[in-house]
Design an enzyme around this catalytic site. Structure first.
Site, mmCIF file in Angstrom:
data_model
loop_
_atom_site.group_PDB
_atom_site.id
_atom_site.type_symbol
_atom_site.label_atom_id
_atom_site.label_comp_id
_atom_site.label_asym_id
_atom_site.label_seq_id
_atom_site.Cartn_x
_atom_site.Cartn_y
_atom_site.Cartn_z
ATOM 1 N N ARG A 45 -41.207 -118.795 -7.467
ATOM 2 C CA ARG A 45 -42.287 -117.990 -6.894
ATOM 3 C C ARG A 45 -42.125 -117.795 -5.395
ATOM 4 O O ARG A 45 -42.302 -116.733 -4.863
ATOM 5 C CB ARG A 45 -43.635 -118.666 -7.141
ATOM 6 C CG ARG A 45 -44.167 -118.484 -8.516
ATOM 7 C CD ARG A 45 -45.352 -119.355 -8.737
ATOM 8 N NE ARG A 45 -45.011 -120.742 -8.539
ATOM 9 C CZ ARG A 45 -45.741 -121.766 -8.927
ATOM 10 N NH1 ARG A 45 -46.885 -121.560 -9.514
ATOM 11 N NH2 ARG A 45 -45.343 -122.998 -8.723
ATOM 12 N N SER A 86 -50.589 -122.368 -13.162
ATOM 13 C CA SER A 86 -51.513 -122.876 -14.190
ATOM 14 C C SER A 86 -52.618 -123.690 -13.533
ATOM 15 O O SER A 86 -53.790 -123.596 -13.926
ATOM 16 C CB SER A 86 -50.761 -123.758 -15.190
ATOM 17 O OG SER A 86 -49.780 -123.016 -15.863
ATOM 18 N N LYS A 130 -48.182 -134.222 -13.485
ATOM 19 C CA LYS A 130 -49.353 -133.332 -13.536
ATOM 20 C C LYS A 130 -50.373 -133.839 -14.547
ATOM 21 O O LYS A 130 -50.003 -134.331 -15.607
ATOM 22 C CB LYS A 130 -48.917 -131.914 -13.949
ATOM 23 C CG LYS A 130 -48.075 -131.209 -12.916
ATOM 24 C CD LYS A 130 -47.685 -129.814 -13.394
ATOM 25 C CE LYS A 130 -46.823 -129.066 -12.380
ATOM 26 N NZ LYS A 130 -46.277 -127.822 -12.923
ATOM 27 N N HIS A 143 -45.657 -116.829 -16.125
ATOM 28 C CA HIS A 143 -44.665 -117.394 -17.062
ATOM 29 C C HIS A 143 -44.153 -116.301 -18.006
ATOM 30 O O HIS A 143 -42.950 -116.182 -18.247
ATOM 31 C CB HIS A 143 -45.308 -118.475 -17.942
ATOM 32 C CG HIS A 143 -45.688 -119.732 -17.238
ATOM 33 N ND1 HIS A 143 -46.930 -120.318 -17.386
ATOM 34 C CD2 HIS A 143 -45.004 -120.543 -16.402
ATOM 35 C CE1 HIS A 143 -46.982 -121.429 -16.677
ATOM 36 N NE2 HIS A 143 -45.828 -121.588 -16.050
HETATM 37 O O1 PNS Z 1 -43.648 -126.153 -15.412
HETATM 38 P P1 PNS Z 1 -43.194 -127.377 -14.668
HETATM 39 O O2 PNS Z 1 -44.258 -128.461 -14.777
HETATM 40 O O3 PNS Z 1 -42.822 -127.094 -13.238
HETATM 41 O O4 PNS Z 1 -41.867 -127.872 -15.394
HETATM 42 C C1 PNS Z 1 -41.163 -129.025 -14.966
HETATM 43 C C2 PNS Z 1 -40.235 -129.494 -16.100
HETATM 44 C C3 PNS Z 1 -41.058 -129.813 -17.334
HETATM 45 C C4 PNS Z 1 -39.243 -128.409 -16.416
HETATM 46 C C5 PNS Z 1 -39.486 -130.782 -15.609
HETATM 47 O O5 PNS Z 1 -40.426 -131.734 -15.248
HETATM 48 C C6 PNS Z 1 -38.538 -131.328 -16.672
HETATM 49 O O6 PNS Z 1 -37.468 -130.822 -16.863
HETATM 50 N N1 PNS Z 1 -38.990 -132.395 -17.395
HETATM 51 C C7 PNS Z 1 -38.202 -133.009 -18.447
HETATM 52 C C8 PNS Z 1 -37.710 -134.395 -18.011
HETATM 53 C C9 PNS Z 1 -36.437 -134.281 -17.200
HETATM 54 O O7 PNS Z 1 -35.416 -133.818 -17.657
HETATM 55 N N2 PNS Z 1 -36.545 -134.709 -15.924
HETATM 56 C C10 PNS Z 1 -35.454 -134.631 -14.985
HETATM 57 C C11 PNS Z 1 -35.440 -133.264 -14.323
HETATM 58 S S1 PNS Z 1 -34.244 -133.186 -13.057
#
Ligand code: PNS
Length: 158
Positions: A90, A127, A41, A17
């Protein structure tokens, strides 16, 4: 002024990150690292701990802000006045989900998603894997900043 939001669950923040954050911070005038819950998660650290760790490990980057948000990423971007989302990629396995999210976010709001490819040294890092290695007593010192390793060890101590 160019600005971007770098979102994630960061549970906890890893060297992978940090690599993406540092490189994004070099490409935008203002970078907001946005920490939120990923409903898919299981969490180890609460949001406050995660934000605190991100703040500590990005303290050397003057144009980086750290925030948490609830709800939709596009709403957070609108509140921040930011139209660009930066994410790290990644491997091909990340691509399908990231593409879907990028397209959904583009549909929901006025945001463009920029992808940075992860440095190869970190391409295996996540993570979840770091937590698993730490849980079984493995050495995580190459994978997370020292302060994160200490917090993980303390959290997972029996
Ligand atoms: O580090 P991660 O867990 O891969 O991040 C995913 C994250 C938090 C960026 C994604 O789940 C997100 O944007 N969540 C906020 C809610 C939202 O906007 N959901 C619609 C996404 S298309």
């Amino acid at each position: 002024m160019t600005a971007a939001v770098c979102p994630g669950s960061f549970d906890p923040v890893t060297n992978g990150h940090l690599d993406v954050i540092e490189r994004a911070a070099a490409s935008f005038d203002r970078l907001v690292v946005a920490c939120t819950r990923n409903l898919g998660k299981r969490e180890l650290f609460g949001i406050e701990d995660r934000v605190d760790l991100i703040r500590q490990v990005t303290g050397h980057l003057p144009n980086v802000e750290v925030a948490d948000f609830e709800g939709l990423l596009v709403d957070f971007c609108r509140e921040q006045g930011v139209q660009v989302v930066v994410k790290g990629l990644r491997a091909v396995s990340d691509f399908e989900y990231e593409l879907q999210m990028a397209q959904m976010n583009g549909r929901l709001g006025e945001v463009e998603t920029f992808f940075l490819t992860t440095s190869p040294v970190y391409s295996f890092l996540s993570s979840s894997l770091v937590k698993e290695v730490a849980r079984f007593g493995g050495d995580i010192s190459d994978f997370v900043p020292e302060v994160v390793a200490e917090r993980l060890t303390a959290r997972l101590a029996p």
